[in-house]
Enzyme design. Structure first.
Site, PDB file in Angstrom:
ATOM      1  CB  ALA A 276      -0.766  -0.023   1.271  1.00  0.00           C
TER       2      ALA A 276
ATOM      3  N   GLY B 293       0.156  -5.062   0.391  1.00  0.00           N
ATOM      4  CA  GLY B 293      -0.775  -5.094  -0.171  1.00  0.00           C
ATOM      5  C   GLY B 293      -0.393  -5.760  -1.819  1.00  0.00           C
TER       6      GLY B 293
ATOM      7  CD  GLU C  91      -2.856  -7.715   2.002  1.00  0.00           C
ATOM      8  OE1 GLU C  91      -2.265  -6.687   1.901  1.00  0.00           O
ATOM      9  OE2 GLU C  91      -3.690  -8.102   2.707  1.00  0.00           O
TER      10      GLU C  91
ATOM     11  CD  GLU D 136       1.122  -6.297   5.183  1.00  0.00           C
ATOM     12  OE1 GLU D 136       1.921  -7.310   5.367  1.00  0.00           O
ATOM     13  OE2 GLU D 136       0.351  -6.269   4.049  1.00  0.00           O
TER      14      GLU D 136
HETATM   15  N1  3HC Z   1       4.872   3.445   0.068  1.00  0.00           N
HETATM   16  C1  3HC Z   1       5.259   4.422  -0.324  1.00  0.00           C
HETATM   17  N2  3HC Z   1       6.326   4.419  -0.621  1.00  0.00           N
HETATM   18  C2  3HC Z   1       7.332   3.565  -0.603  1.00  0.00           C
HETATM   19  C3  3HC Z   1       6.754   2.220  -0.152  1.00  0.00           C
HETATM   20  C4  3HC Z   1       5.488   2.389   0.172  1.00  0.00           C
HETATM   21  N3  3HC Z   1       4.790   1.216   0.595  1.00  0.00           N
HETATM   22  N4  3HC Z   1       7.895   1.662  -0.157  1.00  0.00           N
HETATM   23  C5  3HC Z   1       8.888   2.134  -0.659  1.00  0.00           C
HETATM   24  N5  3HC Z   1       8.486   3.558  -0.747  1.00  0.00           N
HETATM   25  C6  3HC Z   1       9.260   4.606  -1.110  1.00  0.00           C
HETATM   26  C7  3HC Z   1      10.407   4.899  -0.165  1.00  0.00           C
HETATM   27  O1  3HC Z   1      10.039   5.944   0.892  1.00  0.00           O
HETATM   28  C8  3HC Z   1      11.718   5.592  -0.883  1.00  0.00           C
HETATM   29  O2  3HC Z   1      10.984   6.821  -1.553  1.00  0.00           O
HETATM   30  P1  3HC Z   1      12.316   8.014  -1.371  1.00  0.00           P
HETATM   31  O3  3HC Z   1      12.861   7.602  -2.687  1.00  0.00           O
HETATM   32  O4  3HC Z   1      11.397   9.192  -1.698  1.00  0.00           O
HETATM   33  O5  3HC Z   1      12.971   8.034   0.023  1.00  0.00           O
HETATM   34  C9  3HC Z   1      11.514   4.748  -2.075  1.00  0.00           C
HETATM   35  O6  3HC Z   1      10.035   3.970  -2.391  1.00  0.00           O
HETATM   36  C10 3HC Z   1      12.646   3.701  -2.394  1.00  0.00           C
HETATM   37  O7  3HC Z   1      12.493   2.842  -1.100  1.00  0.00           O
HETATM   38  P2  3HC Z   1      13.723   2.369  -0.453  1.00  0.00           P
HETATM   39  O8  3HC Z   1      14.875   3.467  -0.232  1.00  0.00           O
HETATM   40  O9  3HC Z   1      13.379   1.488   0.862  1.00  0.00           O
HETATM   41  O10 3HC Z   1      14.519   1.329  -1.581  1.00  0.00           O
HETATM   42  P3  3HC Z   1      15.092  -0.103  -1.232  1.00  0.00           P
HETATM   43  O11 3HC Z   1      15.279  -0.435  -2.734  1.00  0.00           O
HETATM   44  O12 3HC Z   1      15.944   0.014  -0.327  1.00  0.00           O
HETATM   45  O13 3HC Z   1      13.703  -0.938  -0.618  1.00  0.00           O
HETATM   46  C11 3HC Z   1      11.546  -1.722  -0.513  1.00  0.00           C
HETATM   47  C12 3HC Z   1      12.832  -1.163  -1.376  1.00  0.00           C
HETATM   48  C13 3HC Z   1      12.015  -3.326  -0.176  1.00  0.00           C
HETATM   49  C14 3HC Z   1      10.256  -1.994  -1.229  1.00  0.00           C
HETATM   50  C15 3HC Z   1      11.453  -1.084   0.695  1.00  0.00           C
HETATM   51  O14 3HC Z   1      11.037   0.186   0.296  1.00  0.00           O
HETATM   52  C16 3HC Z   1      10.274  -1.491   1.651  1.00  0.00           C
HETATM   53  O15 3HC Z   1      10.500  -2.442   2.460  1.00  0.00           O
HETATM   54  N6  3HC Z   1       9.062  -0.749   1.514  1.00  0.00           N
HETATM   55  C17 3HC Z   1       8.121  -1.234   2.235  1.00  0.00           C
HETATM   56  C18 3HC Z   1       7.272  -2.126   1.961  1.00  0.00           C
HETATM   57  C19 3HC Z   1       5.999  -2.393   2.956  1.00  0.00           C
HETATM   58  O16 3HC Z   1       6.024  -2.296   4.072  1.00  0.00           O
HETATM   59  N7  3HC Z   1       4.963  -2.823   2.426  1.00  0.00           N
HETATM   60  C20 3HC Z   1       3.834  -2.845   2.996  1.00  0.00           C
HETATM   61  C21 3HC Z   1       3.251  -1.571   3.322  1.00  0.00           C
HETATM   62  S1  3HC Z   1       1.571  -1.681   4.011  1.00  0.00           S
HETATM   63  C22 3HC Z   1       0.306  -2.455   3.287  1.00  0.00           C
HETATM   64  O17 3HC Z   1       0.702  -2.733   2.063  1.00  0.00           O
HETATM   65  C23 3HC Z   1      -0.915  -2.503   3.914  1.00  0.00           C
HETATM   66  C24 3HC Z   1      -1.683  -3.440   3.046  1.00  0.00           C
HETATM   67  O18 3HC Z   1      -1.877  -4.693   3.845  1.00  0.00           O
HETATM   68  C25 3HC Z   1      -3.202  -3.049   3.016  1.00  0.00           C
END
Ligand code: 3HC
Length: 702
Positions: free
Chosen positions: A73, A112, A115, A135
C-alpha cells in the site's frame, strides 16, 4: 483512455493496458516501487472491469514496469481518510472477474502488493523475486485480504510464520510453499504469464479463486494448539505490540469463520491499527530512515571506494574492520602493537567460524573474508587506500600526531575519517593540509553489529567526502546520520542529559531500580543504572582523586564497580540481572538527605516523562544549534544507537505524541540549571508545532 504508439492504452497516469491477441496486459508504472496508491488502485480496477466487458479478451495479465511488482500500500496515504477505490473495492473487482487473471510478479511483492497477487488466479514469479507480508513492521496487519487468503493458499502454519516474522520469501521457497505457481527467468516473465493466461482460458475451467480454497484450513489440517502456542510465544517476545496479536486473531478467523466474515474482521482491526500510536511511530521511523539518507545542503556523488584503512586494532578498530570486510571492501588494519593485530585477527577468525557454524558463511567465504583484512604495523601500508579511518585512543594529541602522519602517507585526495566520540573534529582537521577531506565517522560498539554511525560534518568537510561516507554506511548496511560538531555529537550529548536527570531523581526519592524498571517497561532493554553496571562504574573513576562527592564515587570506593565485581548499583550474587541492594539504597538515601531536597515517591510514568524531557529538551537545543538537521534524524539516532523502542518512534516523536506542553512542564520540573527549557521547545509549544517533523526553514505544524 488515450492511445499511445507502443505502450498501449493509458488508463490513467500510472496504469496502462496493452492487448496481446486475446490477452489484456495491465501494466502498473508508478515509480519508485509501484506502491498501491489511489491512482494505481483506480487504474487496476477499471482495467479489470474493462477487460471483463471486452468480448475479445479471454484472460488478463497484471504486471509492473520498473524495478518491482507493487511493494505494498502507499504508506503516505495512511493517516488520512480511506480513498476510493479502497483496497476492499479493488480486491472485490478482482474477485468478481470471470476471466482468469495471472499476476506476473518480479522484484519485491510485499504487503498489499502480495495481497493483490493473491487475489489473482495464478501467480508467475521471475527468479530473484521476494515476497512477504511486512505489515507488522509498520504496526499493521495485512489488510487487503492477506490474512484470509494466505492460510487458504499455503496453510495457517506457514501463513502465521510469514505474517508474524514479516520475513521475505525467495521465489524458490514461494514455489515450494504454493505461494506462486511457477518461477521463470526474468526476461521470460511476461511471455510466460501470457502463455499461462492463454492456457488457463483455453481449459474452460472456472477461475480458481484463493478465497474458495478450503483444503488447507480444514479442521484436521490445522494443528490443535497452533494459535495458543503463537499467543504464548508473543507474550514472551513482544507482549507490548498490538499488531502481532491482531494478526493471530485474523489468521485464526480464517480457519474458524466464513471468508467474508474473516475479511470484515481483518478490515476492522486494520483500521484500528492504522490509528494507533504504535503504527504511527513505526511509520514515522520508516520514513525517517529514508529521509536521513538525503541530508540537506549541497549534494555530490559518492566516490568509488575499494580499499579502506583502519588505524587502531582495539575493539573499535577491529569491529570497524570487520564491518568493512563484510561489505566487501579491501581493508588494511594498522597498529604499532603486533599483539593487538594478532588478537584482532583471532577474534575476527572466531566470528567468521561462528558464522560458518550458523550456516551464514561457507568455509571458503569465511577464509576470503578473513583474508580481506590485511594487517600491518606500518602506516605506509595505507598508501593506496581511498579512505582511512582512525580509531586510536581518544586523546587529541595522539589523534593529531597520527592524522599528520596519515596525511603524509596518503594520496592527495583520499578521505580521512576520525572515529572520535568526544573530541572537536574541526580541531583535529586543522592538522591536515586540506581539511575538506576530513570527516567524522562515529561508530558504536561493537561496530560490526551496531547499525548507527554518526557521520560528522566538520566546518570544512566537502560534499564529496560526505556523500562518500554516507555511501560507505549504506554499503555496510548501517544507518549514517549526518550531525555537526559538538562534544558528544547528538546521541551521547543527549544521553548525558538523561543521566543527569536520572541522578537528580535519585536525590528526590527515586531508587535506581525504580528508574531502570520504568525505562524497561517503556521498552528499553535496560535502564541507566543497569547500563552503568554493565559498562563498569570505574570507567571514569579516578582512585587518586576520588572524594565521595557522588553516589558513583562512593560505590567505586566500596569496590562496587558493577557486574564484573559482583556489585554495583545492584547486587549480582544471584542473577546476572542484579537485585536491588539495601547498601546502595542507604547510600542513595544519605545523598538525598544531604542534598536538602524533599523526597517523595515517583511512579513509572513520571519517571519516564522526566527522563524523556531531558532527552527531548537537549534534542531541541541540538536542532536550534544546527548540530542535528531534522527532528526525525534524532529519532533515527536513538532507535539505531541507543535501543529506543522502535514502536515509540524515537524521543522527538514520543514528545509530540505525549504533548510538547507536558514535556515542557517536565523540563521545568527537572530543576537542573544546565537543562533550562530549549527556546525551540518553548516556541513550538506556543505555535502548536511538532518536533519529529521539525526542520529549520520548513513549516512544522501540529
Ligand atoms: N509506500 C510509499 N512509498 C514507498 C513504499 C510504500 N509502500 N515503499 C517504499 N517506498 C518509497 C520509499 O519511501 C523511498 O522513497 P524516497 O526515494 O522518496 O525516499 C522509495 O520508495 C525507495 O524505497 P527504499 O529506499 O526503501 O528502497 P529499497 O530498494 O532499499 O527498498 C523496498 C525497496 C524493499 C520496497 C522497501 O522500500 C520496503 O520495504 N518498502 C515497504 C514495503 C512495505 O512495508 N509494504 C507494506 C506496506 S503496508 C500494506 O501494504 C498494507 C496492506 O496490507 C493493506
Amino acid at each position: 483512455m488515450c492511445e499511445t504508439a507502443d505502450t498501449g492504452t493509458a488508463v490513467n497516469g500510472v496504469v496502462r493496458v496493452q492487448t496481446r491477441g486475446s490477452i489484456s496486459v495491465i501494466e502498473v508504472d508508478s515509480p519508485p516501487v509501484n506502491a498501491l496508491s489511489r491512482d494505481v488502485r483506480a487504474g487496476v480496477s477499471s482495467a479489470v472491469v474493462a477487460a471483463n466487458e471486452d468480448p475479445d479478451v479471454v484472460a488478463l495479465v497484471i504486471t509492473c514496469a520498473g524495478r518491482t511488482w507493487m511493494a505494498g500500500a502507499d504508506i503516505k496515504e495512511f493517516g488520512g481518510p480511506p480513498l476510493e477505490p479502497t483496497f476492499t473495492r479493488m480486491i472485490g473487482v478482482l474477485d468478481g472477474s470471470v476471466k482468469p487473471i495471472v499476476a506476473a510478479v518480479h522484484g519485491t511483492a510485499l504487503g498489499g502488493g502480495l495481497e493483490l497477487a493473491l487475489a489473482c488466479h495464478h501467480r508467475v514469479a521471475a527468479t530473484g523475486t521476494v515476497l512477504g507480508s511486512p505489515e507488522i513492521k509498520l504496526g499493521l496487519l495485512p489488510g487487503a485480504g492477506g490474512t484470509q487468503r494466505l492460510p487458504r493458499l499455503i496453510g495457517p502454519v506457514a501463513a502465521l510464520d510469514l505474517i508474524l516474522t514479516a520475513r521475505n520469501v525467495a521465489a524458490d521457497e514461494a514455489l515450494a510453499l504454493g505461494l506462486v505457481d511457477a518461477v521463470v527467468p526474468s526476461d521470460e516473465l511476461r511471455r510466460a504469464a501470457i502463455a499461462t493466461a492463454l492456457e488457463v482460458a483455453a481449459s474452460g475451467q472456472p477461475v480458481r479463486r484463493v478465497r474458495d480454497l478450503s483444503e488447507r484450513i480444514a479442521p484436521d489440517a490445522v494443528p490443535a494448539d497452533l494459535f495458543t502456542e503463537a499467543r504464548m510465544n508473543l507474550s514472551r517476545s513482544t507482549p507490548d505490540l498490538l499488531a502481532p496479536q491482531y494478526c493471530i486473531r485474523c489468521v485464526e478467523a480464517a480457519v474458524t469463520m466464513p471468508f467474508d466474515d474473516g475479511v470484515a474482521l481483518e478490515r476492522e482491526l486494520f483500521y484500528e491499527l492504522v490509528d494507533t500510536s504504535q503504527s504511527r511511530a513505526l511509520r514515522h521511523v520508516f520514513a525517517a530512515e529514508r529521509r536521513v539518507k538525503r541530508p540537506p545542503g549541497e549534494s555530490a556523488s559518492a566516490r568509488d571506494v575499494q580499499a579502506v584503512g583502519v588505524v587502531g586494532a582495539g575493539t573499535m578498530g577491529s569491529g570497524i574492520a570487520m564491518a568493512l570486510a563484510d561489505a566487501g571492501y579491501r581493508v588494511h588494519l594498522v597498529d604499532s602493537d603486533r599483539g593487538a593485530l594478532e588478537r584482532s585477527d583471532t577474534s575476527a577468525a572466531a566470528r567468521y567460524q561462528r558464522m560458518v557454524g550458523r550456516g551464514e558463511l561457507s568455509e571458503a567465504a569465511a577464509r576470503a573474508r578473513r583474508d580481506s583484512i590485511g594487517r600491518s604495523e606500518e602506516l605506509v601500508s595505507l598508501r593506496a587506500c581511498d579512505v582511512v579511518i582512525e580509531a586510536v585512543v581518544e586523546r587529541s594529541d595522539v589523534k593529531k600526531a597520527l592524522l599528520r602522519q596519515v596525511d603524509e602517507v596518503l594520496g592527495a585526495d583520499a578521505i580521512i575519517a576520525s572515529n572520535t566520540s568526544t573530541l572537536d573534529l574541526d580541531d583535529l582537521a586543522s592538522v591536515i593540509g586540506d581539511p575538506s577531506r576530513v570527516i567524522g565517522l562515529h561508530f558504536f560498539s561493537p561496530a560490526h553489529i551496531m547499525t548507527l554511525v554518526e557521520v560528522v560534518r566538520g566546518r570544512h568537510t566537502s560534499p564529496d567526502a560526505l556523500a562518500t561516507a554516507l555511501d560507505m554506511c549504506r554499503r555496510m548496511n548501517k544507518t549514517g546520520v549526518v550531525v555537526g560538531v559538538c562534544p558528544g555529537f547528538v546521541g551521547n550529548r543527549m544521553l548525558l542529559r538523561r543521566t543527569a536527570a536520572a541522578d537528580a531523581l535519585l536525590l528526590q526519592g527515586a531508587m535506581p531500580w525504580e528508574i531502570d524498571a520504568a525505562l524497561v517497561s517503556f521498552g528499553f532493554k535496560m535502564g541507566p543504572y543497569q547500563m552503568s553496571d554493565l559498562i563498569g562504574l570505574d570507567v571514569l573513576w579516578n582512585r587518586e582523586t576520588t572524594s565521595s562527592a557522588t553516589i558513583r564515587e562512593v560505590l567505586c570506593e566500596q569496590g562496587r564497580f558493577g557486574q564484573k565485581a559482583g556489585a554495583g548499583f545492584y547486587d549480582y550474587a544471584e542473577s546476572r540481572r542484579g537485585a536491588p541492594s539495601e547498601q546502595v539504597a542507604d547510600i542513595v538515601r544519605g545523598f538525598a538527605r544531604r542534598s536538602g531536597q524533599t523526597q517523595r515517591a515517583f511512579g513509572p510514568d513520571e519517571i519516564v516523562d522526566r527522563l524523556m524531557a531531558a532527552l527531548v529538551n537537549e534534542g531541541a537545543k541540538l536542532l536550534d544549534e544546527g548540530i542535528a538537521t531534522r527532528g526525525s534524524d534524532i529519532d533515527v539516532v536513538w532507535v539505531h544507537g541507543y535501543g529506543f523502542p522502535r514502536h515509540r518512534g524515537g524521543p522527538m516523536f514520543f514528545a509530540d505524541e505525549r504533548g510538547l506542553d507536558r514535556m515542557l512542564a517536565s523540563v521545568e520540573e527537572l530543576g537542573i540549571p544546565e537543562q533550562e527549557p530549549a527556546p525551540l521547545l518553548t516556541r513550538l509549544v506556543s505555535e502548536g508545532g511538532r518536533l519529529a517533523t521539525y526542520e529549520p526553514g520548513v513549516p512544522s505544524s501540529g
